[in-house]
Design an enzyme around this catalytic site. Sequence first.
Site, mmCIF file in Angstrom:
data_model
loop_
_atom_site.group_PDB
_atom_site.id
_atom_site.type_symbol
_atom_site.label_atom_id
_atom_site.label_comp_id
_atom_site.label_asym_id
_atom_site.label_seq_id
_atom_site.Cartn_x
_atom_site.Cartn_y
_atom_site.Cartn_z
ATOM 1 N N HIS A 94 0.807 -1.277 -0.151
ATOM 2 C CA HIS A 94 0.043 0.019 -0.006
ATOM 3 C C HIS A 94 0.979 1.181 -0.158
ATOM 4 C CE1 HIS A 94 -2.863 -2.918 2.212
ATOM 5 N NE2 HIS A 94 -3.107 -2.961 0.978
ATOM 6 N N THR A 95 1.130 1.769 -1.279
ATOM 7 C CA THR A 95 2.215 2.810 -1.337
ATOM 8 C C THR A 95 1.785 4.130 -0.758
ATOM 9 O OG1 THR A 95 1.332 3.353 -3.589
ATOM 10 C CG2 THR A 95 3.064 1.998 -3.275
ATOM 11 N N CYS A 96 0.284 4.215 -0.663
ATOM 12 C CA CYS A 96 -0.273 5.330 0.262
ATOM 13 C C CYS A 96 0.254 5.266 1.566
ATOM 14 C CB CYS A 96 -1.698 5.450 0.120
ATOM 15 S SG CYS A 96 -2.465 5.265 -1.519
ATOM 16 N N PHE A 97 0.533 4.235 2.426
ATOM 17 C CA PHE A 97 0.847 4.185 3.667
ATOM 18 C C PHE A 97 2.107 3.633 3.854
ATOM 19 C CE2 PHE A 97 -3.847 3.384 3.107
ATOM 20 C CZ PHE A 97 -4.164 4.745 3.602
#
Length: 839
Positions: free
Chosen positions: A805-808
Site C-alpha cells: 500500500h504505497t499510500c501508507f
Amino acid sequence: MSFFSRNINSKDRHKIQIISNSTAPSFEPNNEFVTSSCCCCGTILQHPKNISKFRCSVCYVTVVLQGTAFTQDKTELFDLDDMRELLSSCNNTYRELDKDEKRLRKHEVFHLLEDYIATRMVTIFPLNASFESSNPREMLDYDQVKEFYRILMELPTKKPFYSFLVACNELLKRPHVALNTPTPTNPKYKRIGLFRWILIILEVPIFKQTLANAEARCNTPHFRAISYEVLKKAVGYMSCLDEASAKELVHFLKYMQKDIFASKVELVNMYITFHFARILHTIGKETNNGKYSPQLEDFEHSEKLNPSLNQGSAKKLVHTNMNIFFGGIVRPMTSSANSKDILALNYRFSPEDYGNEWHIKTGARLLLCLYVANQSAYKCPVSNFYNTMIDFVDYKRDFELWQDLSKLSASHEKENSGSSGPRYSPVQFTICQCPFLFSLGMKISILEYETRRLMEYSAEQAFLKALDRKQVVDVYLKIRVRREFVTTDSLRSIQNQQKDLKKSLRIEFVNEPGIDAGGLRKEWFLLLTRDLFNPNNGLFVYVPESRLCWFSIMESIEHELLQGEGSSSELYYLFGVVLGLAIYNSTILDLKFPRAFYKKICGEVLSVNDFLELYPETGTNMLKMLEYDGEDFEDIFALTFETCFPDRFDESKIHYRQLCPDGSTQAVTRENKHEYFRLWMDFYLNRSIAPGFESFRNGFFHVIEGNSFRLFGSEELEQLVCGSNEQSLDVSMLRSVTRYQGGFDDNSPVVQWFWEILSEMEYPQQRKLLHFVTGSDRVPATGVTTIPFRISRIRSGADRLPLSHTCFNEICLHEYKDKETLRNKLIIALEESQGYGFR
C-alpha cells in the site's frame, strides 16, 4: 579626558560614551549629530559630528572615526627565526635549573619571549604585516601562523601566551585605526589587508576548547575569560566589514585550504551555539534584554558561565547544553541552582530571545561570508553550516517575522528612498535571514508550514465561491489521466485548472479503482517525468560524457514551434508545474540533472565547475587550451568564435552558431582565449537553452510562489527534489523506525527473514523494493528514518505474492514457510508490479 553620554531610545540601553579627541584640550558640545555603526557589534549609534572616536555602549569597543597614521618598521614584525633563537636561549637557561628553580623561575626565564611579543603588540600593524604568504591567493601563511601558536602553547609557562591574548584584547578594544572606512594598506590585499591581524587572531587554537569547555592545559578560568573576550570581538569585526572589504574577504576565502575553511565554519557555529546556550541560562532573568554581553568579570566570578569555579558541580555550561540539545530531546532543567524557572519539555527559542542578540547576529554574518565563498568554490558540504541548536527555534514565528521585516524594509526603502536615517524594529534579526543555519529538515518543516497554509486558503476560497455561486467547487486539484496518454491528459488537465494548482493534489487513473491517499500521486509523478524525458519529445538530451540530462538546444527555426498545443514550450511549462507540484506535495522524483540546473532555479551564479560537471571532457580540453601560451597558439588550435551541435531529432544534422557577432571570422588568440571559453560556457549553460528554460521556470514559479522556497540553496533543492544522494540503504536505521501490524513484531521469523533479505540485496534491488513499498525508489533528503515504514501480516495465502500500500508505505507479507520462499516471492513482486487494482 571628557565623556559624553546620550540616550537614543528610552526603552533600552542605547547610550554611547563619546571619547573626545585626545589632541583637543577640551570638548565643545555640538548640536549637530550624525550616526555611525559600531565596527564590532554593528549597532547604529548617534554621536556629535565633530569627534574623532567614541566608545560603543553595547560591546564597549572604541570606534575610531579618524585614525592616526602609522609607519611600519620591518624589524618590528613577528619572525619565527627570531622567536626560535630566543626560545633556544631561554630553553638553555631553563635546562640548567633544578626542579625547584624551574617551578619558581620559569616565568622569569621566558620573560625575553614575553617582551618580544609585547613590543610588537602596541599597535595592530606589526601583527597585521606578519606571516605573509608567497601565494598571491592566500592572505596568510597558515603554516607559519600554526607554528607561531605552537611555540607559545608548548612553553613550560603559559604567561607569554596569556600576555599575547591580553594584548590582542586591548588591540581589539582600542584599535586606534578607523576600521569603518579602511584604506588599502597593501596592493595585494586591497581594503581587506587592514584586517589580516584579526584573521591571525582567529587562528588561536584554544577558542574551540573555550566554547566547548573541554579539558585542556589552557582551559583555566582566566584563559577562558580572555579568550572569549578576544573571540567575540574578532568575530564582530569580521562580520561588520563594509561591502567592498566583505567581497574581498569572500574572494580570499574561496582559495583557503579545505581543512582550514571547515575549521572556521565549525568555530563560528560553535560560537553561535554557545550564545544560544547562554540565552537558555538567562531566560527569565532581568539581564536577558537581548543586549547583555558577558564580560571578563562574568567569567571570573560566575559559576553559571564558568562552571569550573564550582568543582563539586557536575554541570558544565556548554557541555551540558550540548548533551541536552544535541541528543534531540529537551529535558526540563533550571538555569541555576536557586532558580525557580524550569523550561518546558517543548521549549522553543522565541525570536525575542535572539532577535537583538548581537553575538548571534555577528556570528551569523561571518558564517554568511563563509557560506557565500563555499557556494563559489565548494569547500565542504552545506550540512556543515547547519546549527543543531537552531532546531529548537520557534521556526513559525521566525518565518512570519522574517516576512514582516522584508515587507517593512521594502516599504521603508520605497517611502524614504532619499533618507539615510536608521530604521528601528523590536526584532532586527531572524534566523531566516541566514537560512544556511537551518537544517534541511527544518527548512522542509517551514516549507510544509507555508504550503499547508496556502492549500488551506485555496480550499477555503473554493468553498466560499461554491456558496456564493451555489455551485460545487472541488477543494482538490484533481487530475484524471490514462496511462498510455499520461502527458497529454496531464497537460490538458493542468491547463484547465491554472488557478487550482495550490490545492492538494489528487490523481485518478482511468479504469483503475485505486483511491489516491498518496500512492497514485507518486505513480503519476514517476510516469509523467519518465514520459517527458522520452527522446521522442526532444525536450532533454543525454550528455554521454557526464551521463546527465540537460535541456535541448533550440534551433532558431523551432522558435515558431514554441507556440500551440503540445509544443515544446507547453511541455517545458508542464515539466515546471510538475516539479513544483512534487515539492508542494512532498514527492521525490528520479531526475538526472547537474547542479547547474538547480542553481539556475535558485538564481545562483554558475561557475566553471558547473560546466565541468556537465561536460567534463570538453571542459578539461578547454582548460588545457587556456594553459597553453605558445607563439603557435593560433596554428595549433585554429579556432573561431563559433560552435556546432547536432539536431535534437536528427543527430546527422549539424547546426552552427556564432558565440559573438561575426564570430565565424574572429580567430581565437592567446589574448582572447579566456573570453572564448566564457562565451562557450554561457552558450551551452544559458543562451542556447533560454527559451525552454524560461518556459520551465514560468511553470515552476506558477506553483512555487511562497517565500519559504528562498530558504533553500541549490544543493538542498536537489536533495528536496531527488532525495538523498547516498549510494546505500541503511537497513538497520529503517528497521529501527518500522512499525508492525496484524500480529507481526520485530522478532517474528518472517520479519527477520525480510530484513536479512533486504540487507543481502544490492543497492539497485533495494531501490526497487523502496519503490514497491513507498512509490519512490529514493530515500528522503532528511534520511531513511523519516520514512513511516510499516510491515503488516496476512494470515492466509502463503503461496501468494507480497502486497503493498504505497499510500501508507506499507508492505503486507504472508506467513511464508521459509526464507527462500519469501525471497522468491519478493523478487517476482519487485520485477512485475505496476498499476493499481484489486488483488
